[in-house]
Design a protein around this motif. Sequence first.
Motif, PDB file in Angstrom:
ATOM      1  N   SER A 106       0.995  -0.842   0.090  1.00  0.00           N
ATOM      2  CA  SER A 106       0.331  -0.181  -0.507  1.00  0.00           C
ATOM      3  C   SER A 106       1.094   1.155   0.150  1.00  0.00           C
ATOM      4  O   SER A 106       2.441   1.228   0.525  1.00  0.00           O
ATOM      5  CB  SER A 106      -0.956   0.169   1.508  1.00  0.00           C
ATOM      6  N   VAL A 107       0.522   2.394  -0.487  1.00  0.00           N
ATOM      7  CA  VAL A 107       1.003   3.913  -0.665  1.00  0.00           C
ATOM      8  C   VAL A 107       0.288   4.743   0.063  1.00  0.00           C
ATOM      9  O   VAL A 107      -0.723   4.737  -0.182  1.00  0.00           O
ATOM     10  CB  VAL A 107       1.630   4.022  -2.208  1.00  0.00           C
ATOM     11  N   LEU A 108       1.147   5.168   0.942  1.00  0.00           N
ATOM     12  CA  LEU A 108       0.116   6.607   1.595  1.00  0.00           C
ATOM     13  C   LEU A 108       1.406   7.605   0.919  1.00  0.00           C
ATOM     14  O   LEU A 108       2.105   7.619   1.148  1.00  0.00           O
ATOM     15  CB  LEU A 108       0.562   6.255   3.297  1.00  0.00           C
ATOM     16  N   ASP A 109       0.119   8.549   0.932  1.00  0.00           N
ATOM     17  CA  ASP A 109       0.518   9.835   0.011  1.00  0.00           C
ATOM     18  C   ASP A 109       0.212  11.337   0.577  1.00  0.00           C
ATOM     19  O   ASP A 109      -1.246  11.266   1.118  1.00  0.00           O
ATOM     20  CB  ASP A 109       0.903   9.865  -1.042  1.00  0.00           C
ATOM     21  N   LEU A 110       1.001  11.771   1.324  1.00  0.00           N
ATOM     22  CA  LEU A 110       0.230  13.321   2.285  1.00  0.00           C
ATOM     23  C   LEU A 110       1.698  14.193   1.859  1.00  0.00           C
ATOM     24  O   LEU A 110       2.884  13.886   2.109  1.00  0.00           O
ATOM     25  CB  LEU A 110       1.327  12.871   3.974  1.00  0.00           C
ATOM     26  N   THR A 111       0.609  15.377   1.375  1.00  0.00           N
ATOM     27  CA  THR A 111       1.029  16.474   1.137  1.00  0.00           C
ATOM     28  C   THR A 111       0.630  17.567   1.821  1.00  0.00           C
ATOM     29  O   THR A 111      -0.518  18.369   2.061  1.00  0.00           O
ATOM     30  CB  THR A 111       0.396  16.930  -0.093  1.00  0.00           C
ATOM     31  N   SER A 112       1.673  18.591   2.436  1.00  0.00           N
ATOM     32  CA  SER A 112       1.618  19.804   2.574  1.00  0.00           C
ATOM     33  C   SER A 112       1.667  21.349   2.123  1.00  0.00           C
ATOM     34  O   SER A 112       2.963  21.452   1.450  1.00  0.00           O
ATOM     35  CB  SER A 112       1.815  20.068   4.621  1.00  0.00           C
ATOM     36  N   GLU A 113       0.418  21.934   1.880  1.00  0.00           N
ATOM     37  CA  GLU A 113       1.339  23.432   1.342  1.00  0.00           C
ATOM     38  C   GLU A 113       1.468  24.716   1.953  1.00  0.00           C
ATOM     39  O   GLU A 113       0.082  24.765   2.722  1.00  0.00           O
ATOM     40  CB  GLU A 113       0.457  23.984  -0.186  1.00  0.00           C
TER      41      GLU A 113
END
Length: 140
Positions: A106-113
């Motif tokens: 599984s892949v977890l993708d977290l992004t913050s701007e």
Amino acid sequence: MSEYQHFEFQVLERPLSREEQEQLRGRLSTRARITATSFTNTYQWGNFRGEPRRMIERYLDAHPYVTNWGTHRLMLRLPMQRLPLRTVQPHCLDDHVDAWNTRTPSVLDLTSEDEGGDWAEGADDSLTALIDVRDRTRRG
């Protein structure tokens, strides 16, 4: 201020073969530092030719991405049994939290701007601190 992008990928489960290292170099970057356990490149002009999502799915286990304009991204590849998609999907938020399954992980993708946030040059060594998050999740 000039543009700054830092791409880093780590291999934690098994080393990259010489052939895989050559594939990454030939397809993605002649300037990147590529070893059996990592792929690292910093851009101050231009852009990365690779697709981090595909790199995580195929070769690598962890990927932080840092820019001087406030984008921070962390992708982690984990065994499906440790991160069931049905557990994560209710928490997925637009472009900030995403998860998907590949053939086995599984892949977890977290992004913050954070365009207004402070950025410290040299903050590109963050992956080492984040590996513990992946290890703890992997262990359950």
